[in-house]
Each structure stands twice: as structure tokens, then as C-alpha cells.
Design a protein around this motif. Sequence first.
Motif, PDB file in Angstrom:
ATOM      1  N   PRO A  37       0.822  -1.127  -0.111  1.00 22.11           N
ATOM      2  CA  PRO A  37       0.002  -0.081   0.172  1.00 22.11           C
ATOM      3  C   PRO A  37       1.135   1.257   0.225  1.00 22.11           C
ATOM      4  O   PRO A  37      -0.302   2.429  -0.739  1.00 22.11           O
ATOM      5  CB  PRO A  37      -0.935  -0.319   1.780  1.00 22.11           C
ATOM      6  CG  PRO A  37      -0.544  -1.785   2.033  1.00 22.11           C
ATOM      7  CD  PRO A  37       0.267  -2.024   0.799  1.00 22.11           C
ATOM      8  N   ASN A  38       2.356   1.241   0.948  1.00 20.28           N
ATOM      9  CA  ASN A  38       2.642   2.769   0.347  1.00 20.28           C
ATOM     10  C   ASN A  38       3.460   2.472  -0.427  1.00 20.28           C
ATOM     11  O   ASN A  38       4.613   3.384  -0.498  1.00 20.28           O
ATOM     12  CB  ASN A  38       3.957   2.081   1.648  1.00 20.28           C
ATOM     13  CG  ASN A  38       4.733   1.458   1.563  1.00 20.28           C
ATOM     14  OD1 ASN A  38       4.496   0.562   1.000  1.00 20.28           O
ATOM     15  ND2 ASN A  38       5.697   1.105   2.609  1.00 20.28           N
ATOM     16  N   GLY A  39       3.434   2.009  -1.817  1.00 21.95           N
ATOM     17  CA  GLY A  39       3.991   1.999  -3.062  1.00 21.95           C
ATOM     18  C   GLY A  39       5.671   0.814  -2.926  1.00 21.95           C
ATOM     19  O   GLY A  39       5.909   0.982  -4.482  1.00 21.95           O
ATOM     20  N   VAL A  40       6.087   0.332  -2.235  1.00 28.72           N
ATOM     21  CA  VAL A  40       6.991  -0.153  -2.284  1.00 28.72           C
ATOM     22  C   VAL A  40       6.250  -1.498  -3.252  1.00 28.72           C
ATOM     23  O   VAL A  40       5.645  -2.233  -3.147  1.00 28.72           O
ATOM     24  CB  VAL A  40       7.925  -0.631  -0.635  1.00 28.72           C
ATOM     25  CG1 VAL A  40       8.357  -1.788  -0.483  1.00 28.72           C
ATOM     26  CG2 VAL A  40       8.070   0.700   0.356  1.00 28.72           C
ATOM     27  N   VAL A  41       7.600  -2.430  -3.768  1.00 30.83           N
ATOM     28  CA  VAL A  41       7.705  -3.638  -4.146  1.00 30.83           C
ATOM     29  C   VAL A  41       8.261  -4.597  -3.727  1.00 30.83           C
ATOM     30  O   VAL A  41       9.338  -3.937  -3.678  1.00 30.83           O
ATOM     31  CB  VAL A  41       7.524  -3.272  -5.121  1.00 30.83           C
ATOM     32  CG1 VAL A  41       7.389  -4.738  -6.008  1.00 30.83           C
ATOM     33  CG2 VAL A  41       6.174  -2.543  -6.338  1.00 30.83           C
ATOM     34  N   THR A  42       8.497  -5.791  -3.449  1.00 32.48           N
ATOM     35  CA  THR A  42       8.639  -6.824  -2.857  1.00 32.48           C
ATOM     36  C   THR A  42       9.032  -7.862  -4.344  1.00 32.48           C
ATOM     37  O   THR A  42       8.168  -7.891  -4.937  1.00 32.48           O
ATOM     38  CB  THR A  42       8.711  -7.487  -1.810  1.00 32.48           C
ATOM     39  OG1 THR A  42       7.368  -7.177  -1.615  1.00 32.48           O
ATOM     40  CG2 THR A  42       8.866  -6.238  -0.419  1.00 32.48           C
ATOM     41  N   PHE A  43      10.529  -8.446  -4.230  1.00 30.46           N
ATOM     42  CA  PHE A  43      10.430  -9.211  -4.964  1.00 30.46           C
ATOM     43  C   PHE A  43      10.906 -10.592  -4.446  1.00 30.46           C
ATOM     44  O   PHE A  43      11.900 -10.329  -3.281  1.00 30.46           O
ATOM     45  CB  PHE A  43      11.749  -8.830  -5.982  1.00 30.46           C
ATOM     46  CG  PHE A  43      11.926  -9.574  -6.975  1.00 30.46           C
ATOM     47  CD1 PHE A  43      11.892 -10.059  -8.259  1.00 30.46           C
ATOM     48  CD2 PHE A  43      13.287 -10.045  -6.626  1.00 30.46           C
ATOM     49  CE1 PHE A  43      11.904 -10.815  -9.178  1.00 30.46           C
ATOM     50  CE2 PHE A  43      13.936 -11.386  -7.371  1.00 30.46           C
ATOM     51  CZ  PHE A  43      13.353 -10.947  -8.521  1.00 30.46           C
ATOM     52  N   TYR A  44      10.674 -11.727  -5.224  1.00 25.84           N
ATOM     53  CA  TYR A  44      11.376 -13.015  -3.884  1.00 25.84           C
ATOM     54  C   TYR A  44      11.998 -14.140  -5.677  1.00 25.84           C
ATOM     55  O   TYR A  44      10.313 -13.943  -5.863  1.00 25.84           O
ATOM     56  CB  TYR A  44      10.084 -13.560  -3.690  1.00 25.84           C
ATOM     57  CG  TYR A  44       9.145 -12.756  -2.531  1.00 25.84           C
ATOM     58  CD1 TYR A  44       9.619 -12.434  -0.806  1.00 25.84           C
ATOM     59  CD2 TYR A  44       7.728 -11.798  -2.970  1.00 25.84           C
ATOM     60  CE1 TYR A  44       9.154 -11.676  -0.115  1.00 25.84           C
ATOM     61  CE2 TYR A  44       7.800 -11.023  -2.052  1.00 25.84           C
ATOM     62  CZ  TYR A  44       8.048 -10.978  -0.440  1.00 25.84           C
ATOM     63  OH  TYR A  44       7.123 -10.198   0.271  1.00 25.84           O
ATOM     64  N   GLY A  45      12.849 -14.347  -5.610  1.00 29.69           N
ATOM     65  CA  GLY A  45      13.306 -14.569  -6.355  1.00 29.69           C
ATOM     66  C   GLY A  45      14.019 -16.126  -6.439  1.00 29.69           C
ATOM     67  O   GLY A  45      14.097 -17.120  -4.741  1.00 29.69           O
ATOM     68  N   HIS A  46      14.272 -17.097  -8.024  1.00 26.87           N
ATOM     69  CA  HIS A  46      14.466 -18.585  -7.284  1.00 26.87           C
ATOM     70  C   HIS A  46      13.673 -19.413  -7.039  1.00 26.87           C
ATOM     71  O   HIS A  46      13.824 -20.241  -5.598  1.00 26.87           O
ATOM     72  CB  HIS A  46      15.986 -18.593  -6.514  1.00 26.87           C
ATOM     73  CG  HIS A  46      16.985 -17.619  -7.023  1.00 26.87           C
ATOM     74  ND1 HIS A  46      17.604 -17.782  -8.698  1.00 26.87           N
ATOM     75  CD2 HIS A  46      17.658 -16.288  -6.861  1.00 26.87           C
ATOM     76  CE1 HIS A  46      18.658 -17.091  -8.803  1.00 26.87           C
ATOM     77  NE2 HIS A  46      18.567 -16.255  -7.938  1.00 26.87           N
ATOM     78  N   LEU A  47      12.303 -19.043  -6.268  1.00 26.70           N
ATOM     79  CA  LEU A  47      11.014 -20.017  -6.057  1.00 26.70           C
ATOM     80  C   LEU A  47      10.781 -22.003  -6.902  1.00 26.70           C
ATOM     81  O   LEU A  47      11.120 -21.612  -7.738  1.00 26.70           O
ATOM     82  CB  LEU A  47       9.877 -19.324  -6.476  1.00 26.70           C
ATOM     83  CG  LEU A  47       9.972 -17.934  -5.698  1.00 26.70           C
ATOM     84  CD1 LEU A  47       8.598 -17.375  -5.766  1.00 26.70           C
ATOM     85  CD2 LEU A  47      10.536 -17.398  -4.483  1.00 26.70           C
ATOM     86  N   GLN A  48      11.159 -22.411  -5.807  1.00 30.33           N
ATOM     87  CA  GLN A  48      10.536 -23.756  -6.314  1.00 30.33           C
ATOM     88  C   GLN A  48       9.028 -23.762  -6.776  1.00 30.33           C
ATOM     89  O   GLN A  48       8.648 -23.988  -8.014  1.00 30.33           O
ATOM     90  CB  GLN A  48      10.491 -24.621  -5.143  1.00 30.33           C
ATOM     91  CG  GLN A  48       9.923 -25.935  -5.290  1.00 30.33           C
ATOM     92  CD  GLN A  48      10.125 -27.069  -4.060  1.00 30.33           C
ATOM     93  OE1 GLN A  48       9.489 -26.685  -3.687  1.00 30.33           O
ATOM     94  NE2 GLN A  48      11.509 -28.089  -4.318  1.00 30.33           N
TER      95      GLN A  48
END
Length: 97
Positions: A37-48
Amino acid sequence: EPIYAAAAGEVLKVKLTNSTSRSAFGGAGNNLTILHPNGVVTFYGHLQAALVNPGDYVSQGQMIATMGGQPGTPGAGKSTGCHLHFGVTGARNPFAK
């Protein structure tokens, strides 16, 4: 291992592949992003595996994926071992002077 959302938000993208190429999705392999909601984007990589879909709303601490990245496995991307690549964009760097 489970991966949990760092904060509540809307799942923007989920990118999954069966490819074992090290260059899958720019080397990030299977990945997802969440807009908070605050405009921040989180990224999660190398997922199974991803347990959410684009448009889903997730709560902080909700399980969203499982960890991957074992070299040679589908969706690992450019990885040297099982781990999570976590990124944050749009937030102030607390270490910047």
C-alpha cells in the motif's frame, strides 16, 4: 522451505518456468512481486513454487511460495544453491548517508 510475505499487499506478477536455463527470467528463475500500500514493491526470486496468483491480496506473514534455486532444477535461474533472492524497490535506503 516456506517463504512468507514481508508485508501485506497485492501480488503483481508471478513468473514460473519449467526451463533449467540459467538465464530464465534474467537469471532470477521463478519469481513473484508484491505491491504494498505504501508503493514499495518486494521481489522474491529463485522459487520452487508459487502459492499465490497475480491479483491476490496477501497478508504480512502469509506463506506465498517455497524456496528453490538448486542448480539444474526447473526455474532455478542463475543460482549456486537453494536460497531466496529478496529485493525491495521504492523504499528509502536506511543505510544511505
